[in-house]
Scaffold this motif. Structure first.
Motif, PDB file in Angstrom:
ATOM      1  N   UNK A 222      17.917 -39.928 -10.226  1.00 56.09           N
ATOM      2  CA  UNK A 222      19.130 -39.796  -9.415  1.00 56.09           C
ATOM      3  C   UNK A 222      20.212 -40.751  -9.904  1.00 56.09           C
ATOM      4  N   UNK A 223      19.808 -41.976 -10.253  1.00 55.51           N
ATOM      5  CA  UNK A 223      20.774 -42.935 -10.776  1.00 55.51           C
ATOM      6  C   UNK A 223      21.411 -42.465 -12.077  1.00 55.51           C
ATOM      7  N   UNK A 224      20.613 -41.827 -12.930  1.00 57.27           N
ATOM      8  CA  UNK A 224      21.146 -41.304 -14.192  1.00 57.27           C
ATOM      9  C   UNK A 224      22.154 -40.195 -13.937  1.00 57.27           C
ATOM     10  N   UNK A 225      21.830 -39.267 -13.031  1.00 60.83           N
ATOM     11  CA  UNK A 225      22.761 -38.200 -12.689  1.00 60.83           C
ATOM     12  C   UNK A 225      24.056 -38.753 -12.103  1.00 60.83           C
ATOM     13  N   UNK A 226      23.927 -39.762 -11.238  1.00 63.38           N
ATOM     14  CA  UNK A 226      25.113 -40.368 -10.644  1.00 63.38           C
ATOM     15  C   UNK A 226      25.977 -41.039 -11.704  1.00 63.38           C
ATOM     16  N   UNK A 227      25.343 -41.696 -12.680  1.00 61.09           N
ATOM     17  CA  UNK A 227      26.096 -42.366 -13.744  1.00 61.09           C
ATOM     18  C   UNK A 227      26.837 -41.355 -14.613  1.00 61.09           C
ATOM     19  N   UNK A 228      26.153 -40.263 -14.982  1.00 60.40           N
ATOM     20  CA  UNK A 228      26.792 -39.232 -15.808  1.00 60.40           C
ATOM     21  C   UNK A 228      27.947 -38.581 -15.055  1.00 60.40           C
ATOM     22  N   UNK A 229      27.734 -38.258 -13.773  1.00 60.03           N
ATOM     23  CA  UNK A 229      28.781 -37.615 -12.977  1.00 60.03           C
ATOM     24  C   UNK A 229      29.978 -38.538 -12.789  1.00 60.03           C
ATOM     25  N   UNK A 257      24.908 -28.956 -23.711  1.00 62.20           N
ATOM     26  CA  UNK A 257      26.160 -29.368 -23.094  1.00 62.20           C
ATOM     27  C   UNK A 257      25.871 -29.977 -21.730  1.00 62.20           C
ATOM     28  N   UNK A 258      26.381 -31.169 -21.494  1.00 59.72           N
ATOM     29  CA  UNK A 258      26.255 -31.800 -20.191  1.00 59.72           C
ATOM     30  C   UNK A 258      27.424 -31.427 -19.278  1.00 59.72           C
ATOM     31  N   UNK A 259      28.626 -31.504 -19.854  1.00 64.87           N
ATOM     32  CA  UNK A 259      29.818 -31.306 -19.026  1.00 64.87           C
ATOM     33  C   UNK A 259      30.997 -30.966 -19.922  1.00 64.87           C
ATOM     34  N   UNK A 271      35.849 -25.354 -16.180  1.00 71.50           N
ATOM     35  CA  UNK A 271      34.807 -26.348 -15.946  1.00 71.50           C
ATOM     36  C   UNK A 271      33.449 -25.723 -16.200  1.00 71.50           C
ATOM     37  N   UNK A 272      32.623 -26.398 -17.001  1.00 73.40           N
ATOM     38  CA  UNK A 272      31.256 -25.947 -17.275  1.00 73.40           C
ATOM     39  C   UNK A 272      30.304 -27.130 -17.146  1.00 73.40           C
ATOM     40  N   UNK A 273      29.125 -26.861 -16.607  1.00 74.88           N
ATOM     41  CA  UNK A 273      28.097 -27.894 -16.443  1.00 74.88           C
ATOM     42  C   UNK A 273      26.790 -27.347 -16.998  1.00 74.88           C
ATOM     43  N   UNK A 274      26.141 -28.132 -17.846  1.00 78.17           N
ATOM     44  CA  UNK A 274      24.868 -27.716 -18.428  1.00 78.17           C
ATOM     45  C   UNK A 274      23.694 -28.129 -17.560  1.00 78.17           C
ATOM     46  N   UNK A 275      23.149 -27.188 -16.796  1.00 74.65           N
ATOM     47  CA  UNK A 275      22.058 -27.510 -15.860  1.00 74.65           C
ATOM     48  C   UNK A 275      20.836 -28.085 -16.575  1.00 74.65           C
ATOM     49  N   UNK A 276      20.357 -27.337 -17.591  1.00 70.77           N
ATOM     50  CA  UNK A 276      19.136 -27.746 -18.274  1.00 70.77           C
ATOM     51  C   UNK A 276      19.238 -29.101 -18.948  1.00 70.77           C
ATOM     52  N   UNK A 277      20.258 -29.315 -19.804  1.00 70.61           N
ATOM     53  CA  UNK A 277      20.395 -30.627 -20.444  1.00 70.61           C
ATOM     54  C   UNK A 277      20.566 -31.765 -19.437  1.00 70.61           C
ATOM     55  N   UNK A 278      21.296 -31.517 -18.335  1.00 70.17           N
ATOM     56  CA  UNK A 278      21.470 -32.559 -17.323  1.00 70.17           C
ATOM     57  C   UNK A 278      20.140 -32.944 -16.683  1.00 70.17           C
ATOM     58  N   UNK A 279      19.324 -31.946 -16.366  1.00 69.84           N
ATOM     59  CA  UNK A 279      18.012 -32.229 -15.793  1.00 69.84           C
ATOM     60  C   UNK A 279      17.132 -32.974 -16.797  1.00 69.84           C
ATOM     61  N   UNK A 280      17.262 -32.610 -18.098  1.00 68.62           N
ATOM     62  CA  UNK A 280      16.507 -33.317 -19.127  1.00 68.62           C
ATOM     63  C   UNK A 280      16.912 -34.775 -19.232  1.00 68.62           C
ATOM     64  N   UNK A 281      18.231 -35.045 -19.188  1.00 68.73           N
ATOM     65  CA  UNK A 281      18.721 -36.425 -19.236  1.00 68.73           C
ATOM     66  C   UNK A 281      18.259 -37.192 -17.993  1.00 68.73           C
ATOM     67  N   UNK A 282      18.286 -36.521 -16.820  1.00 68.36           N
ATOM     68  CA  UNK A 282      17.826 -37.164 -15.594  1.00 68.36           C
ATOM     69  C   UNK A 282      16.342 -37.520 -15.684  1.00 68.36           C
ATOM     70  N   UNK A 283      15.537 -36.601 -16.234  1.00 64.76           N
ATOM     71  CA  UNK A 283      14.106 -36.875 -16.391  1.00 64.76           C
ATOM     72  C   UNK A 283      13.878 -38.046 -17.338  1.00 64.76           C
ATOM     73  N   UNK A 284      14.654 -38.095 -18.421  1.00 70.58           N
ATOM     74  CA  UNK A 284      14.532 -39.214 -19.349  1.00 70.58           C
ATOM     75  C   UNK A 284      14.912 -40.525 -18.676  1.00 70.58           C
ATOM     76  N   UNK A 285      15.991 -40.483 -17.872  1.00 73.93           N
ATOM     77  CA  UNK A 285      16.380 -41.677 -17.132  1.00 73.93           C
ATOM     78  C   UNK A 285      15.322 -42.100 -16.137  1.00 73.93           C
ATOM     79  N   UNK A 286      14.698 -41.109 -15.481  1.00 72.91           N
ATOM     80  CA  UNK A 286      13.642 -41.430 -14.538  1.00 72.91           C
ATOM     81  C   UNK A 286      12.441 -42.066 -15.205  1.00 72.91           C
ATOM     82  N   UNK A 287      12.039 -41.533 -16.367  1.00 72.67           N
ATOM     83  CA  UNK A 287      10.907 -42.112 -17.094  1.00 72.67           C
ATOM     84  C   UNK A 287      11.225 -43.521 -17.574  1.00 72.67           C
TER      85      UNK A 287
END
Length: 302
Positions: A222-229, A257-259, A271-287
């Motif tokens: 969640x912190x990673x998603x918040x930082x990217x957003x 593509x993230x954003x 405006x475009x948002x990359x769902x899959x890559x964003x979730x991947x970055x979030x998972x990496x941040x979580x790990x």
């Protein structure tokens, strides 16, 4: 529900406190979460309408009516906050408490409305129901209305209710780490905002195995998603103020593509948002955060 003044004569075996740091985190996650939830509910609306959500086109003609949209949004927010807290209070009263309501500002950072009871303790599952009922109930109601009346106006109150539930979801996540036989009451001597977890012995309040690691993973994600957003929003605002308004995070040519925010010649924007890559970055941040927090905790204990 942002505070709980539930008294208990026994010392707590574990506590949760709404500190300044927690209030700041709630504020950031709620603000970013509003846009994230709006995007998710936008996907639902697009599915109901049978159209693709992206690319999202922000027409230039919408700019002169921004104050009208703001007035509508504020009205909808009021319509969300009141039933949200009434549901909290109704569930607390159902389980034996006497509900009271109010508003406040935590640590001069986080404005909030709250439902509370005095002198009542609850089982873990009872308080989980009280915490989650407005998020689940109002979301289900809003989505049901959206199926019948697929209006974009419904996205605002749905996202506002979900973002306003961040504190509830946060506290529910804390409670889920403990077994169902504990009881939840107020902090000793009403010492700040939060709650205490009570049991007959310390072993009954021990965290369920695996939940500390899961908590760190979710926190990091969640912190990673918040930082990217937050970075994307600031970059767009700066680019609009000093540049073209074009911001691209990622490499579309490489397939990720993230954003992307691109301003067109007629003043509109895409405006475009990359769902899959964003979730991947979030998972990496979580790990990453799971490893960092676990190592730090091990070093402190050692």
């Amino acid at each position: 529900m942002s505070r709980s003044d539930l008294a208990s004569p026994r010392p707590p075996l574990a506590t949760f406190r709404l500190t300044r740091a927690v209030a700041a985190q709630w504020l950031v996650v709620s603000a970013v979460g509003f846009f994230g939830f709006a995007y998710c509910f936008g996907h639902v609306l697009a599915a109901v309408r049978g159209v693709a959500l992206e690319p999202i086109v922000i027409e230039a003609t919408l700019q002169p009516t921004i104050f009208g949209w703001l007035a509508i949004s504020l009205g909808l927010l009021v319509c969300v906050v009141v039933p949200h807290e009434l549901i909290h209070g109704g569930v607390l009263a159902y389980y034996g408490g006497s509900a009271g309501y109010g508003v406040g500002v935590s640590h001069f950072l986080l404005p909030y409305a709250y439902a509370e009871t005095d002198g009542t303790s609850y089982t873990r599952n009872q308080l989980l129901v009280a915490l989650l009922a407005p998020f689940v109930g109002l979301t289900a109601l809003g989505l049901s209305v959206m199926v019948v009346v697929p209006s974009p106006l419904l996205v605002v109150p749905l996202a506002a209710n979900a973002a306003g539930s961040i504190g509830d979801l946060w506290m529910a996540a804390v409670l889920c780490q403990y077994p169902a036989d504990v009881r939840v009451g107020g902090l000793p001597g009403a010492d700040g905002r939060g709650f205490g977890i009570y049991g007959s012995s310390r072993s009954t309040a021990a965290r369920i195995p695996g939940t500390p690691l899961l908590s760190r993973f979710v926190t990091g994600g969640v912190g990673t998603l918040a930082a990217v957003a937050t970075y994307a929003l600031v970059a767009v605002l700066l680019s609009l103020a000093f540049g073209t308004g074009d911001v691209v995070l990622g490499d579309p040519d490489a397939g990720w593509l993230l954003f992307r925010h691109v301003r067109r010649a007629d003043g509109s924007a895409i405006l475009e948002i990359g769902d899959g890559p964003l979730l991947g970055v979030a998972a990496l941040g979580g790990l990453s955060w799971t490893v960092i927090a676990s190592v730090r905790r091990h070093l402190v204990r050692g």
